[in-house]
Design an enzyme around this catalytic site. Structure first.
Site, short mmCIF file in Angstrom:
data_model
loop_
_atom_site.label_atom_id
_atom_site.label_comp_id
_atom_site.label_asym_id
_atom_site.label_seq_id
_atom_site.Cartn_x
_atom_site.Cartn_y
_atom_site.Cartn_z
N GLU A 60 -135.63 73.36 -17.40
CA GLU A 60 -135.52 72.11 -16.67
C GLU A 60 -134.48 71.17 -17.30
O GLU A 60 -134.39 71.08 -18.52
CB GLU A 60 -136.90 71.43 -16.71
CG GLU A 60 -137.03 70.16 -15.94
CD GLU A 60 -138.42 69.57 -16.09
OE1 GLU A 60 -139.31 69.94 -15.30
OE2 GLU A 60 -138.64 68.76 -17.02
N TYR B 99 -132.65 65.61 -10.80
CA TYR B 99 -133.61 66.54 -11.41
C TYR B 99 -133.20 67.95 -11.02
O TYR B 99 -132.90 68.23 -9.85
CB TYR B 99 -135.04 66.27 -10.90
CG TYR B 99 -135.99 67.35 -11.37
CD1 TYR B 99 -136.67 67.21 -12.57
CD2 TYR B 99 -136.15 68.53 -10.64
CE1 TYR B 99 -137.50 68.22 -13.03
CE2 TYR B 99 -136.97 69.55 -11.10
CZ TYR B 99 -137.64 69.38 -12.29
OH TYR B 99 -138.44 70.39 -12.77
#
Ligand code: GDP
Ligand code: MN
Length: 385
Positions: free
Chosen positions: A189, A101
């Site tokens: 992101e 992530y």
């Protein structure tokens, strides 16, 4: 404003972040053709502005052209968390070895952007954040320095990334920080930033992309503003934005037309204080000209929950009589069949009140009095129905 995955990935690519070379399509036949052009296997991905598409069945791998067509057909008929799927992205399928992530968000307490990274990336990152926050590394980014190599390398080490991917990771992390700043994002992101197999070795590839752009900065990014997906907002929100009104829909029954965000919040509080429930937060801003008041009234009245309209207006530079005339003019354009309470105060208040009373508005001398009257009228409306 949220961007779609395919839009975010196009931007990432311009900042040197490696992404799959996919094709966006709107029907199953196009998906089949895209799969032929890209080469099998492919992954078919719903383009909707919500997270968790994978878990909702919106991300599927296809190993044949028939499968690509059938999966696209299926996904294009889905509604994911209330949003219809109108486009799918056909990407070359990657062989994933692990999922990282990587995100940049605003940290309000630190008053700067922070880079967040975790080796536990993928579809369960929310759960990781809730149950094992220590698995997420956070690094504040100095706005004057940006994200230097050594900090990005620290992050790579902290998440246990293999040394041979450090340089790629540094480039990607710096790219993402640059994407964030250059586009006035509030979120940028990559989840997953995947370690994928590549010619017998492995490399990093951004398989998903998400960006949220600060609406207040859109004026300096017309190319981003043009990417807005109308499905993202409700009809009322879109009308409000086009009329330059700040509008937030709430779940009560008293529609509020107020000038100034501070006064709008105080109005919600005072309604609540007297036991009522506001139906919205609406700031008509500035001088409350007739066309703006009319637009605001139309939006508020389009909500069938609204049983009373409450005006709470401060006439400063714009005098109260002008505001009152704006309201009257708006009422000529918009049919209102609920009671209206008005509290306007400031310059030329008496003249303003006289104009409003002559148009059968219920006037009040204070915000408290206006709120109490509105709450009582809302109660009476419910008692009748
Ligand atoms: P999200 O669920 O909306 O976050 O959509 P993602 O694009 O992140 O996809 C969800 C999951 O699907 C990823 O975490 C991967 O595990 C998987 N996935 C996405 N793309 C590929 C791919 O190219 N190959 C493989 N094997 N899995 C993929
Ligand atoms: Mn994802």
């Amino acid at each position: 404003m949220k961007l779609h995955e395919y839009q975010s990935k196009q931007i990432f690519s311009r900042f040197g972040i490696p992404v799959p070379q996919g094709i966006v399509v709107e029907n199953a036949t196009e998906a089949r053709n895209a799969a032929r052009e890209i080469g099998l296997p492919v992954v078919i991905k719903a383009q909707v502005l919500v997270g968790g598409r994978g878990k909702a069945g919106g991300v599927k791998i296809a190993r044949t052209l028939e499968e690509a067509e059938a999966q696209a057909e299926h996904i294009l008929n889905l509604t994911i968390k209330g949003l219809p799927v109108r486009k799918v992205l056909v990407d070359p399928a990657a062989e994933i070895l692990s999922e990282i992530y990587l995100g940049v968000v605003i940290d309000r307490t630190q008053r700067r952007a922070v880079l967040m990274a975790s080796a536990a990336g993928g579809v369960d990152i929310e759960e990781v954040a809730a149950t094992a926050p220590e698995k997420i590394v956070r690094v504040p980014i100095d706005p004057f320095v940006g994200l230097p190599d050594y900090l990005a390398r620290d992050v790579a080490v902290s998440i246990g990334l293999a040394r041979d991917h450090w340089n790629e990771f540094i480039r990607i992390a710096r790219g993402l920080a640059a994407v964030f700043v250059a586009n006035d994002a509030s979120l940028a992101e990559i989840n997953p930033l995947a370690v994928v197999s590549n010619d017998g070795g492995s490399r990093l590839l951004a398989l998903d992309g998400k960006m949220v752009i600060d609406d207040n900065a859109l004026f300096r990014h017309p190319e981003l503003a043009a990417m807005r997906d109308p499905d993202e907002e409700s009809e009322a929100e879109r009308k409000a934005r086009n009329a330059d009104l700040s509008f937030v829909s709430l779940d009560g029954d008293i529609g509020c037309l107020v000038n100034g965000a501070g006064l709008a919040m105080a109005t919600l509080d005072i309604i609540q204080h007297f036991g009522g429930r506001p139906a919205n937060f609406l700031d008509v801003a500035g001088g409350a000209r007739a066309e703006k008041v009319a637009a605001a009234l139309r939006i508020v009245l389009s909500d069938p929950k609204v049983k009373v309209v409450l005006f709470n207006i401060f006439g400063g530079i714009t005098r109260c009589d002008e505001v009152a005339r704006g309201i009257i003019q708006a009422l000529e354009e918009v049919k209102v069949n609920v009671p209206m309470v008005a509290r306007i105060t400031g310059t030329n208040k008496e003249e303003g009140d006289r104009i409003l009373a002559s148009a059968h508005l219920i006037t009040a001398n204070s915000a408290a009095e206006a709120a109490q009257k509105a709450v009582a009228l809302a109660r009476a409306a419910h008692a009748r129905s």
